[in-house]
Enzyme design. Structure first.
Site, PDB file in Angstrom:
ATOM      1  N   PRO A  68     138.402  28.648 -55.152  1.00  0.00           N
ATOM      2  CA  PRO A  68     137.962  28.646 -56.560  1.00  0.00           C
ATOM      3  C   PRO A  68     137.804  27.232 -57.122  1.00  0.00           C
ATOM      4  O   PRO A  68     136.790  26.923 -57.747  1.00  0.00           O
ATOM      5  CB  PRO A  68     139.065  29.430 -57.271  1.00  0.00           C
ATOM      6  CG  PRO A  68     139.637  30.326 -56.221  1.00  0.00           C
ATOM      7  CD  PRO A  68     139.554  29.535 -54.947  1.00  0.00           C
TER       8      PRO A  68
ATOM      9  N   LYS B  59     126.503  20.395 -59.503  1.00  0.00           N
ATOM     10  CA  LYS B  59     126.744  21.848 -59.552  1.00  0.00           C
ATOM     11  C   LYS B  59     127.274  22.261 -60.933  1.00  0.00           C
ATOM     12  O   LYS B  59     126.864  23.274 -61.502  1.00  0.00           O
ATOM     13  CB  LYS B  59     127.750  22.220 -58.461  1.00  0.00           C
ATOM     14  CG  LYS B  59     128.257  23.637 -58.510  1.00  0.00           C
ATOM     15  CD  LYS B  59     127.210  24.641 -58.098  1.00  0.00           C
ATOM     16  CE  LYS B  59     127.689  26.054 -58.394  1.00  0.00           C
ATOM     17  NZ  LYS B  59     126.668  27.047 -58.079  1.00  0.00           N
TER      18      LYS B  59
ATOM     19  N   LYS C 229     135.392  27.639 -65.412  1.00  0.00           N
ATOM     20  CA  LYS C 229     135.841  26.421 -64.716  1.00  0.00           C
ATOM     21  C   LYS C 229     134.689  25.414 -64.566  1.00  0.00           C
ATOM     22  O   LYS C 229     134.846  24.220 -64.827  1.00  0.00           O
ATOM     23  CB  LYS C 229     136.407  26.848 -63.349  1.00  0.00           C
ATOM     24  CG  LYS C 229     136.770  25.761 -62.375  1.00  0.00           C
ATOM     25  CD  LYS C 229     135.732  25.523 -61.279  1.00  0.00           C
ATOM     26  CE  LYS C 229     135.294  26.742 -60.516  1.00  0.00           C
ATOM     27  NZ  LYS C 229     134.351  26.502 -59.448  1.00  0.00           N
TER      28      LYS C 229
HETATM   29  P1  NDP Z   1     136.558  34.324 -55.073  1.00  0.00           P
HETATM   30  O1  NDP Z   1     137.448  34.346 -56.226  1.00  0.00           O
HETATM   31  O2  NDP Z   1     135.812  35.561 -54.684  1.00  0.00           O
HETATM   32  O3  NDP Z   1     137.382  33.895 -53.733  1.00  0.00           O
HETATM   33  C1  NDP Z   1     138.237  32.847 -53.752  1.00  0.00           C
HETATM   34  C2  NDP Z   1     138.855  32.604 -52.372  1.00  0.00           C
HETATM   35  O4  NDP Z   1     139.867  31.613 -52.549  1.00  0.00           O
HETATM   36  C3  NDP Z   1     139.536  33.799 -51.751  1.00  0.00           C
HETATM   37  O5  NDP Z   1     139.439  33.695 -50.355  1.00  0.00           O
HETATM   38  C4  NDP Z   1     140.974  33.638 -52.214  1.00  0.00           C
HETATM   39  O6  NDP Z   1     141.931  34.219 -51.348  1.00  0.00           O
HETATM   40  C5  NDP Z   1     141.115  32.136 -52.132  1.00  0.00           C
HETATM   41  N1  NDP Z   1     142.186  31.631 -52.972  1.00  0.00           N
HETATM   42  C6  NDP Z   1     142.316  31.723 -54.312  1.00  0.00           C
HETATM   43  N2  NDP Z   1     143.412  31.076 -54.724  1.00  0.00           N
HETATM   44  C7  NDP Z   1     144.008  30.579 -53.615  1.00  0.00           C
HETATM   45  C8  NDP Z   1     145.187  29.824 -53.376  1.00  0.00           C
HETATM   46  N3  NDP Z   1     145.979  29.432 -54.388  1.00  0.00           N
HETATM   47  N4  NDP Z   1     145.494  29.477 -52.109  1.00  0.00           N
HETATM   48  C9  NDP Z   1     144.716  29.867 -51.099  1.00  0.00           C
HETATM   49  N5  NDP Z   1     143.579  30.592 -51.247  1.00  0.00           N
HETATM   50  C10 NDP Z   1     143.235  30.926 -52.498  1.00  0.00           C
HETATM   51  O7  NDP Z   1     135.578  33.118 -55.282  1.00  0.00           O
HETATM   52  P2  NDP Z   1     134.054  32.934 -54.783  1.00  0.00           P
HETATM   53  O8  NDP Z   1     133.977  33.191 -53.328  1.00  0.00           O
HETATM   54  O9  NDP Z   1     133.146  33.670 -55.701  1.00  0.00           O
HETATM   55  O10 NDP Z   1     133.859  31.382 -55.105  1.00  0.00           O
HETATM   56  C11 NDP Z   1     134.342  30.348 -54.260  1.00  0.00           C
HETATM   57  C12 NDP Z   1     133.742  29.039 -54.751  1.00  0.00           C
HETATM   58  O11 NDP Z   1     132.322  29.110 -54.653  1.00  0.00           O
HETATM   59  C13 NDP Z   1     134.086  28.740 -56.227  1.00  0.00           C
HETATM   60  O12 NDP Z   1     134.290  27.372 -56.398  1.00  0.00           O
HETATM   61  C14 NDP Z   1     132.827  29.212 -56.951  1.00  0.00           C
HETATM   62  O13 NDP Z   1     132.672  28.529 -58.192  1.00  0.00           O
HETATM   63  C15 NDP Z   1     131.750  28.878 -55.935  1.00  0.00           C
HETATM   64  N6  NDP Z   1     130.521  29.665 -56.047  1.00  0.00           N
HETATM   65  C16 NDP Z   1     130.553  31.042 -56.127  1.00  0.00           C
HETATM   66  C17 NDP Z   1     129.367  31.750 -56.251  1.00  0.00           C
HETATM   67  C18 NDP Z   1     129.331  33.247 -56.356  1.00  0.00           C
HETATM   68  O14 NDP Z   1     128.237  33.793 -56.609  1.00  0.00           O
HETATM   69  N7  NDP Z   1     130.444  33.967 -56.135  1.00  0.00           N
HETATM   70  C19 NDP Z   1     128.063  31.062 -56.314  1.00  0.00           C
HETATM   71  C20 NDP Z   1     128.138  29.626 -56.115  1.00  0.00           C
HETATM   72  C21 NDP Z   1     129.328  28.975 -56.021  1.00  0.00           C
HETATM   73  P3  NDP Z   1     142.426  35.745 -51.518  1.00  0.00           P
HETATM   74  O15 NDP Z   1     141.467  36.555 -50.711  1.00  0.00           O
HETATM   75  O16 NDP Z   1     143.805  35.713 -50.978  1.00  0.00           O
HETATM   76  O17 NDP Z   1     142.381  36.065 -52.992  1.00  0.00           O
END
Ligand code: NDP
Length: 296
Positions: A67, A172, A241
């Site tokens: 995130p 971004k 964020k």
């Molecule tokens: P999600 O919230 O779906 O996934 C987040 C991931 O991070 C999960 O694998 C989660 O693990 C892990 N995570 C969260 N907190 C922790 C922690 N404290 N320690 C370890 N692992 C952690 O996010 P997205 O996949 O949607 O987004 C990821 C990034 O990509 C972000 O920065 C977002 O802004 C960016 N992004 C997203 C887009 C989208 O359309 N979704 C588009 C473009 C960019 P767990 O499975 O255990 O929860």
């Protein structure tokens, strides 16, 4: 064959990692919730790593997609941390939409161990990740970027060098701040039109043939708001964020930015109201509630 580790199997990380589960790469995956990584590994016949260090061991490229930059920084140290598994000359390719200041701290920390770092946030959404057409915004050394090009090309279509470490994240954040402005301003305009007796579908049809159109009016409102579908593809928490990062970048650069600062406040309030799991387009519901009308 390039050995790759992928950490962070979230909404966008999972489809990105799928493009690395091919005969061109040897892939290991790690996720905080281990079941997601175990299921991914079983489905795609790749290695499920027990810890970040275990994932990174033997990898020439480690991809992270979390995130915020805070989660990436928190995974670096300790016996299970990334640095324990990475060796000199390898690269951390950080696809998190991160903040430039923390990215620069991570770069400096890794440089002490001879490990390269690129901030490489993506755009194109989950749909773009599924079909491997993401845009990747790179901050860092062009030589390091060239060395990880096969990995970038696996999930990216438009791969752009933006400048030093932090510049990918800055770009971004500004892009997503524009998205946030479009969502909120379109909601205000459409709420007023609905109350004035204009059919929202007619209003969008006219705007989309006129100069006020945007991705928000052309795609998000017709498919997600008018239908009341509001699918959860990109969390409001993450857009909040991103706008916050953009507002911070503007303050650091001493650019007067009342519109972006206000947008950051509005999205922070919407995030508080709607919670962690709401989708970014659900911010429209806050405007609707305040206006006393549904845009449908
Ligand atoms: P999600 O919230 O779906 O996934 C987040 C991931 O991070 C999960 O694998 C989660 O693990 C892990 N995570 C969260 N907190 C922790 C922690 N404290 N320690 C370890 N692992 C952690 O996010 P997205 O996949 O949607 O987004 C990821 C990034 O990509 C972000 O920065 C977002 O802004 C960016 N992004 C997203 C887009 C989208 O359309 N979704 C588009 C473009 C960019 P767990 O499975 O255990 O929860």
């Amino acid at each position: 064959m390039t050995t790759v580790a992928f950490l962070g199997l979230g909404a966008i990380g999972t489809p990105m990692a799928r493009h690395l589960a091919t005969p061109d790469f040897t892939l290991a995956v790690w996720n905080r919730t281990a079941k997601k990584a175990a299921d991914f590994a079983a489905t795609h016949h790749v290695r499920h790593a027990a810890t970040p260090a275990d994932a990174a061991r033997g990898a020439s490229v480690v991809v992270t997609c979390f995130p915020t930059s805070r989660e990436v920084a928190a995974l670096l140290d300790g016996p299970d941390g990334l640095i324990a598994g990475m060796t000199k000359g390898t690269t951390l390719l950080d696809c998190t939409s991160g903040d430039p200041a923390t990215s620069r701290q991570i770069e400096a920390r890794l440089a002490e161990h001879g490990i390269g770092y690129l901030d490489a946030p993506v755009s194109g959404g989950v749909a773009g990740a599924e079909i491997g057409t993401l845009t990747v915004m790179i901050g860092g050394s062009e030589a390091v970027m060239a060395s990880v090009m096969p990995v970038l090309e696996a999930f990216g279509e438009k791969i752009v060098h933006c400048g030093p470490v932090g510049s990918g994240g800055a770009l971004k954040a500004v892009n997503n701040a524009l998205l946030a402005v479009h969502i909120w301003s379109t909601a205000e305009g459409m709420a007023a039109l609905a109350k004035a007796g204009v059919n929202p579908a007619v209003a969008l049809d006219v705007i989309n043939a006129s100069s006020g159109r945007s991705n928000t009016t052309q795609n998000l409102f017709p498919a997600r708001v008018l239908t009341r579908a509001f699918p959860r593809t990109f969390r409001l928490a993450l857009l909040d964020k991103d706008v916050g990062i953009a507002a911070q970048v503007m303050r650091e650069q001493k650019v007067p930015s009342p519109l972006i600062q206000l947008t950051a406040e509005l999205f922070a309030a919407a995030h508080r109201e709607l919670g962690e799991e709401a989708d970014h387009v659900e911010a429209v519901k806050v405007v609707e509630r305040q206006a006393g009308v549904e845009i449908k």
